[in-house]
Motif scaffolding. Structure first.
Motif, short mmCIF file in Angstrom:
data_model
loop_
_atom_site.label_atom_id
_atom_site.label_comp_id
_atom_site.label_asym_id
_atom_site.label_seq_id
_atom_site.Cartn_x
_atom_site.Cartn_y
_atom_site.Cartn_z
N ARG A 235 0.88 -1.23 -0.06
CA ARG A 235 0.02 -0.13 -0.11
C ARG A 235 0.83 1.34 0.18
O ARG A 235 2.15 1.24 0.43
N CYS A 236 0.34 2.23 -0.22
CA CYS A 236 1.18 3.53 -0.41
C CYS A 236 1.08 3.91 0.88
O CYS A 236 0.00 4.33 1.68
N ALA A 237 2.11 4.41 1.55
CA ALA A 237 2.44 4.84 2.79
C ALA A 237 3.24 6.16 2.89
O ALA A 237 4.24 6.30 2.20
N CYS A 238 2.79 7.17 3.75
CA CYS A 238 3.62 8.31 4.15
C CYS A 238 4.59 8.00 5.12
O CYS A 238 4.29 7.79 6.37
N VAL A 239 5.81 8.11 4.98
CA VAL A 239 7.18 7.77 5.65
C VAL A 239 7.82 9.01 6.33
O VAL A 239 8.13 9.76 5.44
N ARG A 240 7.88 9.15 7.46
CA ARG A 240 8.88 10.02 8.00
C ARG A 240 10.35 9.93 7.54
O ARG A 240 10.91 8.99 7.32
N ASP A 241 10.56 11.32 7.11
CA ASP A 241 12.14 11.27 6.65
C ASP A 241 13.00 11.91 7.41
O ASP A 241 14.33 12.56 7.07
#
Length: 437
Positions: A235-241
């Motif tokens: 799935r598309c996930a937003c990841v902390r950078d």
């Protein structure tokens, strides 16, 4: 009228004695008093009380009598609990889409989608935790929408109405499912879903924001393909950078970018908060018909690869007919005949339009989007047709409708409902009752 005062005094005295005898400290006196009642009267009185306080018990043969023939009541059983669904005769009565559920014991079919005689059974072996939670959700639905009648003797309850080993196993699995759901919810907070939009003939854009996925936070993140352990589809996930990783003892300062379950999308810059995936592929109906082994399905002109659901969509599957036609209307109407499997949406209600939109979202979340079907909703260049524009207009109206419903619920909030098997349903009002569900 001189007799009224002594009568009132006598009534109060009897009431007071009766109230005191209800207390546990007077149990010996209560039992002695009951022993003085003649046996024939005592048996009749207390058996009537018992009959009203306990659940009614049905055998399957008894349940089969309640299928709505000749205007009779309609009963349905799920997880050994029997409900009167007569008010839903349109759906559950003879000729209704869900008539097969009535007079039957087919709990498994509520989540398996196998509505054949072989599929309508109580055995839940092999179902996933998500399926177990789905069954629990259906039971809650029937308690809220219909009238609980009693229990079905057999797989989940014995001849005395007590839970069987099968019910105990279900409860155990349900607890596991709830724990799994809790873990999944925590995972969504850690790796929120991306925003996405699809423009036919152009591209599909995915991006992250401080509110993407409906999860508010103080960071934006970057989109990644997330291969969550235990799930076969990414799935598309937003990841902390930025900052420390969400788990592990690493001292790195680039968030979760080094998580081995994350992959950069093809064509996307690793540090970009937004990117576009390749242009949509366009299918004709004749091309779509070739995909029967690798199973493709179209709804609202959008094509999905449902091969991982071949059990349901492949040859012999319950929903195989959806892969043979362009039948958007049937997703809302429930008419799965060749005549009902059509793209024409004329005459559908706003609720039906919303239902179709929900189904499209379901397929986007669960299966792989492949492109567009040219014809009713998209032209040969992949641009929306008049039919699609009309659908979008009706969908906007459908989205406004809940606003008025919600305003009405604020004026007239729902009651709080509490249900316990054997005791019935209790309804109450309070200042903290839910206004909108």
């Amino acid at each position: 009228m001189s007799y009224i005062k002594p009568l009132v005094t006598f009534s109060c005295a009897v009431g007071g004695v009766a109230l005191l005898l209800c207390l546990d400290i007077f149990k010996p006196q209560r039992e002695k008093l009951i022993s003085l009642i003649p046996t024939n009267i005592k048996d009749r009185v207390f058996s009537d009380i018992s009959a009203h306080s306990k659940d009614r018990l049905f055998t399957l043969d008894e349940l089969e009598k309640y299928r709505g023939q000749d205007g009779n009541d309609i009963y349905l059983a799920i997880l050994g609990q029997v409900f009167d669904v007569t008010k839903g005769r349109k759906h559950y009565g003879p000729g209704g889409t869900y008539h097969f559920f009535t007079g039957n014991a087919g709990t498994r079919a509520f989540v398996s989608g196998d509505f054949s005689q072989q599929g309508l059974k109580e055995n839940l072996d092999g179902l996933s935790l998500k399926d177990i939670q789905g069954i629990s959700g259906w039971v809650d639905f029937y308690h809220q929408q219909y009238t609980y009648i009693g229990k079905l003797v057999g797989h989940f309850y014995d001849e005395n109405g007590n839970p069987t080993a099968a019910m105990d196993e279900f409860e155990n699995l349900l607890e596991q499912a709830k724990q799994k759901q809790k873990e999944d919810d925590e995972d969504l907070k850690r790796f929120p879903p991306c925003n996405s939009e699809t423009k036919v003939g152009v591209s599909r854009r995915i991006w992250c924001s401080e509110n993407s996925g409906g999860i508010k936070r103080d960071w934006t993140g970057v989109p990644r393909q997330y291969f969550q352990p235990g799930n076969s589809q990414a799935r598309c996930a937003c990841v902390r950078d930025k900052g420390p990783p969400s788990s592990g003892g690493s001292s790195s300062n680039n968030g979760d970018l080094n998580n081995p379950n994350m992959k950069v999308y093809d064509g996307c810059e690793p540090t970009a908060t937004s990117c576009a995936t390749p242009k949509d592929r366009l299918f004709t109906l004749k091309e779509l018909e070739r995909y029967r082994g690798q199973v493709y399905l179209a709804i609202l002109g959008q094509v999905f690869d449902v091969t991982k659901g071949s059990k349901h969509y492949g040859p012999g599957g319950t929903y195989h007919f959806f892969t043979e036609y362009a039948g958007t209307r049937a997703f809302a109407s429930g008419d799965f005949s060749p005549q009902g499997l059509t793209e024409n949406l004329d005459g559908l209600s706003l609720e039906d339009i919303q239902k179709i939109s929900d189904w499209v979202n379901f397929y986007h979340k669960k299966y792989t989007y492949k492109g567009k079907l040219t014809g009713h909703f998209y032209d040969k260049n992949g641009n929306p047709t008049k039919a699609m524009n009309n659908f979008e207009r009706l969908l906007e109206q459908a989205k406004k409708k809940p606003k008025y419903r919600d305003e009405d619920r604020k004026r007239f909030p729902r009651c709080i409902t509490h249900y316990e098997v054997g005791f019935g349903r209790k309804m109450m009002c309070s200042k903290n009752r839910q206004e909108i569900v």
